[in-house]
Write a protein that holds these residues in place. Structure first.
Motif, mmCIF file in Angstrom:
data_model
loop_
_atom_site.group_PDB
_atom_site.id
_atom_site.type_symbol
_atom_site.label_atom_id
_atom_site.label_comp_id
_atom_site.label_asym_id
_atom_site.label_seq_id
_atom_site.Cartn_x
_atom_site.Cartn_y
_atom_site.Cartn_z
ATOM 1 N N GLU A 2 0.830 -1.183 0.000
ATOM 2 C CA GLU A 2 0.000 0.000 0.000
ATOM 3 C C GLU A 2 0.871 1.241 0.000
ATOM 4 O OE1 GLU A 2 -2.900 -0.007 3.098
ATOM 5 O OE2 GLU A 2 -3.246 -2.153 2.884
ATOM 6 N N ASN A 3 0.338 2.324 -0.595
ATOM 7 C CA ASN A 3 1.107 3.562 -0.687
ATOM 8 C C ASN A 3 1.464 4.146 0.667
ATOM 9 O OD1 ASN A 3 1.090 3.458 -3.435
ATOM 10 N ND2 ASN A 3 -0.721 4.740 -3.655
ATOM 11 N N ASN A 4 0.593 3.953 1.677
ATOM 12 C CA ASN A 4 0.857 4.556 2.979
ATOM 13 C C ASN A 4 1.719 3.673 3.880
ATOM 14 O OD1 ASN A 4 -0.953 2.567 3.530
ATOM 15 N ND2 ASN A 4 -2.414 3.860 4.644
ATOM 16 N N GLU A 5 2.103 2.514 3.397
ATOM 17 C CA GLU A 5 2.928 1.612 4.197
ATOM 18 C C GLU A 5 4.404 1.912 3.950
ATOM 19 O OE1 GLU A 5 3.434 -3.160 5.009
ATOM 20 O OE2 GLU A 5 2.019 -2.461 3.526
ATOM 21 N N LEU A 6 5.188 1.989 5.030
ATOM 22 C CA LEU A 6 6.619 2.218 4.888
ATOM 23 C C LEU A 6 7.262 1.092 4.101
ATOM 24 C CD1 LEU A 6 7.727 3.392 8.437
ATOM 25 C CD2 LEU A 6 7.622 4.756 6.368
ATOM 26 N N ARG A 7 8.236 1.426 3.318
ATOM 27 C CA ARG A 7 8.994 0.389 2.619
ATOM 28 C C ARG A 7 10.084 -0.109 3.548
ATOM 29 N NH1 ARG A 7 13.453 2.949 -0.867
ATOM 30 N NH2 ARG A 7 13.838 4.825 0.295
ATOM 31 N N ALA A 8 10.512 -1.326 3.301
ATOM 32 C CA ALA A 8 11.526 -1.921 4.167
ATOM 33 C C ALA A 8 12.455 -2.794 3.351
ATOM 34 C CB ALA A 8 10.864 -2.747 5.264
ATOM 35 N N LEU A 9 13.621 -3.031 3.919
ATOM 36 C CA LEU A 9 14.628 -3.906 3.345
ATOM 37 C C LEU A 9 15.008 -4.881 4.450
ATOM 38 C CD1 LEU A 9 16.437 -4.130 0.762
ATOM 39 C CD2 LEU A 9 18.078 -2.682 1.941
ATOM 40 N N GLY A 10 15.069 -6.158 4.116
ATOM 41 C CA GLY A 10 15.422 -7.158 5.114
ATOM 42 C C GLY A 10 16.387 -8.174 4.553
ATOM 43 N N MET A 11 17.221 -8.744 5.425
ATOM 44 C CA MET A 11 18.198 -9.726 4.980
ATOM 45 C C MET A 11 18.378 -10.807 6.021
ATOM 46 S SD MET A 11 22.183 -9.306 3.838
ATOM 47 C CE MET A 11 21.857 -8.970 2.119
ATOM 48 N N LEU A 12 18.604 -12.009 5.521
ATOM 49 C CA LEU A 12 19.032 -13.141 6.334
ATOM 50 C C LEU A 12 20.333 -13.655 5.733
ATOM 51 C CD1 LEU A 12 15.630 -14.986 6.542
ATOM 52 C CD2 LEU A 12 16.883 -14.114 8.506
ATOM 53 N N GLU A 13 21.302 -13.963 6.576
ATOM 54 C CA GLU A 13 22.549 -14.600 6.153
ATOM 55 C C GLU A 13 22.610 -15.947 6.861
ATOM 56 O OE1 GLU A 13 27.386 -13.877 6.257
ATOM 57 O OE2 GLU A 13 26.046 -12.233 6.789
ATOM 58 N N LEU A 14 22.737 -17.016 6.086
ATOM 59 C CA LEU A 14 22.745 -18.369 6.650
ATOM 60 C C LEU A 14 24.082 -19.040 6.397
ATOM 61 C CD1 LEU A 14 19.659 -17.789 5.409
ATOM 62 C CD2 LEU A 14 19.320 -19.962 6.545
ATOM 63 N N LYS A 15 24.432 -19.994 7.261
ATOM 64 C CA LYS A 15 25.700 -20.706 7.126
ATOM 65 C C LYS A 15 25.577 -21.970 6.296
ATOM 66 C CE LYS A 15 25.136 -22.697 11.737
ATOM 67 N NZ LYS A 15 25.705 -22.754 13.069
ATOM 68 N N SER A 16 24.447 -22.194 5.657
ATOM 69 C CA SER A 16 24.244 -23.358 4.796
ATOM 70 C C SER A 16 23.604 -22.919 3.481
ATOM 71 C CB SER A 16 23.327 -24.382 5.483
ATOM 72 O OG SER A 16 22.872 -25.340 4.559
ATOM 73 N N ILE A 17 24.195 -23.340 2.378
ATOM 74 C CA ILE A 17 23.638 -23.016 1.066
ATOM 75 C C ILE A 17 22.315 -23.742 0.855
ATOM 76 C CG2 ILE A 17 24.012 -23.213 -1.426
ATOM 77 C CD1 ILE A 17 27.051 -22.823 -0.764
ATOM 78 N N ALA A 18 22.277 -25.036 1.158
ATOM 79 C CA ALA A 18 21.043 -25.804 0.975
ATOM 80 C C ALA A 18 19.910 -25.207 1.797
ATOM 81 C CB ALA A 18 21.272 -27.266 1.349
ATOM 82 N N ARG A 19 20.181 -24.917 3.070
ATOM 83 C CA ARG A 19 19.156 -24.310 3.918
ATOM 84 C C ARG A 19 18.805 -22.904 3.438
ATOM 85 N NH1 ARG A 19 16.754 -26.469 8.659
ATOM 86 N NH2 ARG A 19 17.482 -28.618 8.721
ATOM 87 N N GLY A 20 19.754 -22.232 2.817
ATOM 88 C CA GLY A 20 19.488 -20.906 2.282
ATOM 89 C C GLY A 20 18.406 -20.923 1.219
ATOM 90 N N PHE A 21 18.486 -21.892 0.314
ATOM 91 C CA PHE A 21 17.451 -21.998 -0.721
ATOM 92 C C PHE A 21 16.087 -22.292 -0.100
ATOM 93 C CE2 PHE A 21 21.095 -22.760 -3.592
ATOM 94 C CZ PHE A 21 20.777 -21.832 -4.578
ATOM 95 N N THR A 22 16.062 -23.205 0.861
ATOM 96 C CA THR A 22 14.807 -23.550 1.531
ATOM 97 C C THR A 22 14.243 -22.354 2.284
ATOM 98 O OG1 THR A 22 15.621 -25.808 1.814
ATOM 99 C CG2 THR A 22 13.737 -25.172 3.145
ATOM 100 N N CYS A 23 15.112 -21.630 2.966
ATOM 101 C CA CYS A 23 14.696 -20.457 3.717
ATOM 102 C C CYS A 23 14.162 -19.370 2.778
ATOM 103 C CB CYS A 23 15.869 -19.927 4.539
ATOM 104 S SG CYS A 23 15.465 -18.541 5.607
ATOM 105 N N ALA A 24 14.838 -19.150 1.651
ATOM 106 C CA ALA A 24 14.379 -18.139 0.686
ATOM 107 C C ALA A 24 12.970 -18.462 0.202
ATOM 108 C CB ALA A 24 15.348 -18.054 -0.486
ATOM 109 N N ASP A 25 12.710 -19.733 -0.049
ATOM 110 C CA ASP A 25 11.376 -20.140 -0.481
ATOM 111 C C ASP A 25 10.348 -19.836 0.607
ATOM 112 O OD1 ASP A 25 9.620 -21.544 -2.433
ATOM 113 O OD2 ASP A 25 9.422 -22.953 -0.756
ATOM 114 N N ALA A 26 10.663 -20.159 1.836
ATOM 115 C CA ALA A 26 9.740 -19.907 2.945
ATOM 116 C C ALA A 26 9.504 -18.408 3.137
ATOM 117 C CB ALA A 26 10.285 -20.519 4.236
ATOM 118 N N VAL A 27 10.557 -17.620 2.988
ATOM 119 C CA VAL A 27 10.459 -16.177 3.172
ATOM 120 C C VAL A 27 9.492 -15.558 2.160
ATOM 121 C CG1 VAL A 27 11.803 -14.044 2.845
ATOM 122 C CG2 VAL A 27 12.666 -15.842 4.339
#
Length: 186
Positions: A2-27
């Motif tokens: 929505e136009n009145n909602e603040l924009r945001a930037l978020g990041m996760l850094e994981l120590k596993s590549i395989a879990r990273g792909f799974t986490c990205a999908d969940a996110v």
């Protein structure tokens, strides 16, 4: 988002590549967010960068931490990030004759993006580059340019944020950087 909602930037850094792909999908399945980055980085870690409305980004990050918390190295949520943060991620830098260049180096990628945001908001300096752990051994950095006092204020504001201070490696401010140095970093 929505136009009145603040924009945001978020990041996760994981120590596993395989879990990273799974986490990205969940996110991205959790809320209406845009996936900016989802890729392996050095040394065998994985970063997920999202943007969208602040509530959606917060919910997505929480889902990622909840499902993959044992693998999360670092994370952050920036509400209303400075436009220079986005510009610093574009990999398009042109030479500028600047009075100073400052660098903040961290051992975690999210901390460098927080540093970029805090530094850009604190002073009239520009974020010209954000290096995200590619060929850096997992480190990250942000480069500020502008007048000497502005660059010093940006670096100081960046490292005073506890999310950066805990992951800080080093900083530097270079007065009158040579054009050859500029060309080497871009």
């Amino acid at each position: 988002m929505e136009n009145n909602e603040l924009r945001a930037l978020g990041m996760l850094e994981l120590k596993s590549i395989a879990r990273g792909f799974t986490c990205a999908d969940a996110v991205v399945k959790t809320a209406d967010v845009e996936l900016v980055y989802a890729k392996p980085i050095c040394p065998g870690k994985f970063i997920i960068l999202i943007k969208g409305g602040i509530a959606a980004v917060a919910a997505s990050l929480e889902a990622g931490r909840e499902k993959h918390g044992d693998y999360v190295v670092d994370s952050f949520l920036l509400g209303n990030p400075h436009d220079h943060v986005y510009a610093g991620l574009t990999d398009h830098y042109e030479y500028q004759d600047v009075a100073a260049m400052g660098v903040v180096e961290t051992w975690a990628v999210p901390a460098a993006l927080v540093a970029a945001d805090q530094g850009a908001k604190a002073a009239q300096s520009d974020v010209v580059k954000v290096g995200l752990a590619q060929q850096l051994g997992g480190k990250a950095y942000v480069v500020f340019t502008g007048e000497v006092a502005a660059v010093e204020a940006s670096v100081e504001a960046a490292v005073n944020d506890p999310r950066v201070a805990d992951k800080l490696i080093e900083t530097t401010v270079i007065a009158n950087p040579d054009k050859k140095l500029w060309e080497a970093i871009v």
